[in-house]
Design a protein around this motif. Structure first.
Motif, short mmCIF file in Angstrom:
data_model
loop_
_atom_site.label_atom_id
_atom_site.label_comp_id
_atom_site.label_asym_id
_atom_site.label_seq_id
_atom_site.Cartn_x
_atom_site.Cartn_y
_atom_site.Cartn_z
N VAL A 47 0.43 -1.27 -0.10
CA VAL A 47 -0.19 0.10 0.21
C VAL A 47 0.83 0.98 -0.06
O VAL A 47 1.63 1.00 0.78
N ASP A 48 0.82 2.34 -1.00
CA ASP A 48 1.15 3.56 -1.05
C ASP A 48 0.84 3.83 0.11
O ASP A 48 0.11 4.40 0.50
N PRO A 49 2.45 4.24 1.39
CA PRO A 49 1.87 4.85 2.15
C PRO A 49 0.87 6.96 2.06
O PRO A 49 0.29 6.51 3.18
N ALA A 50 1.11 6.95 1.74
CA ALA A 50 0.67 8.32 1.16
C ALA A 50 -1.30 7.98 0.82
O ALA A 50 -1.75 8.78 1.53
N GLU A 51 -1.52 7.38 0.46
CA GLU A 51 -3.02 6.53 -0.11
C GLU A 51 -3.26 6.02 2.05
O GLU A 51 -4.32 6.21 1.70
N PHE A 52 -2.17 5.47 2.05
CA PHE A 52 -2.57 4.49 3.62
C PHE A 52 -3.01 5.86 4.75
O PHE A 52 -3.99 5.38 4.83
N ARG A 53 -1.74 6.89 4.35
CA ARG A 53 -2.51 7.97 5.77
C ARG A 53 -3.46 8.43 5.33
O ARG A 53 -4.50 9.31 6.03
N HIS A 54 -3.66 8.64 3.64
CA HIS A 54 -5.45 9.72 3.73
C HIS A 54 -6.62 8.97 4.05
O HIS A 54 -6.98 10.08 4.12
#
Length: 211
Positions: A47-54
């Motif tokens: 999972v892309d970290p930025a997408e996870f955080r979003h």
């Protein structure tokens, strides 16, 4: 029937009676082995970290400040990853980044206080959210008094506080899961009237109860 204040007072008396003194608390290893990391160095995160955080940012949470005091003075950090864990025995948990500069001091002390912030304490939260390496004295101008069992800083005007000793520490990827044994706790109903401080999608917010 016993009111909220009476119940809280009873809980405090009980927890003080069963709590162990600060001097019996042993420091813990601030950085347990990272065997539980599910993504190895030679793997690509699924999972892309930025997408996870979003996506996870859509989950609203309360905000706390975790505090302790060691040989160099008081310290603490803002923490939204906090939850109750067990009623018998009374346990709570919070998550902290393995890179935290405040966590090793809490680990050495072996005790901490969870300060649940109210809607009026957004600026206080921001001051404790700064890295300890950038702001060594986060307590400058902050009013507090020692928590009754561990002596950890109990911040003024917080709606609730939980005085704890470190029970266990688990590895959770790039974070640690810290389990605390509750030694004392109480509420300040006047401070609670403003409602809780909430964190949602990168911003602070307030909660308004329906009539």
């Amino acid at each position: 029937m016993m009111g909220h204040a009476g119940m809280a007072a009873t809980a405090v008396r009980y927890l003080r009676a069963v709590g162990s003194p600060t001097t019996s608390v042993r420091p813990v290893d601030p950085l347990p082995p990272p065997e539980l990391r599910c993504v190895r160095d030679d793997e690509r995160p699924p999972v892309d970290p930025a997408e996870f955080r979003h996506v996870l940012g859509h989950f609203a949470s309360g905000v706390t400040v975790i505090t302790t005091v060691d040989g160099t003075g008081p310290t603490g950090f803002a923490c939204q990853s906090f939850a109750s864990l067990s009623l018998d025995p009374p346990l709570i948990a919070f998550m902290v980044a393995r890179t935290s500069t405040t966590w090793p001091r809490i680990a050495r002390a072996g005790v901490f206080c969870v300060n649940v912030l109210g809607a009026h304490q957004g600026e206080l939260c921001r001051s404790f959210a700064v890295s300890g390496s950038r702001r060594p004295d986060k307590f400058a101008g902050v009013r507090y008094e020692p928590a009754p069992v561990t002596g950890s800083p109990r911040l003024a005007d917080v709606p609730a506080w939980i005085d704890c000793a470190i029970h266990t520490v688990h590895t959770g990827g790039d974070h640690l899961v810290v389990v605390g044994r509750v030694r004392a706790l109480d509420t300040d109903e006047s401070a609670a009237r403003s409602g809780p401080l909430l964190f949602h999608r990168g911003s602070f917010g307030e909660f308004t109860a329906s009539p």
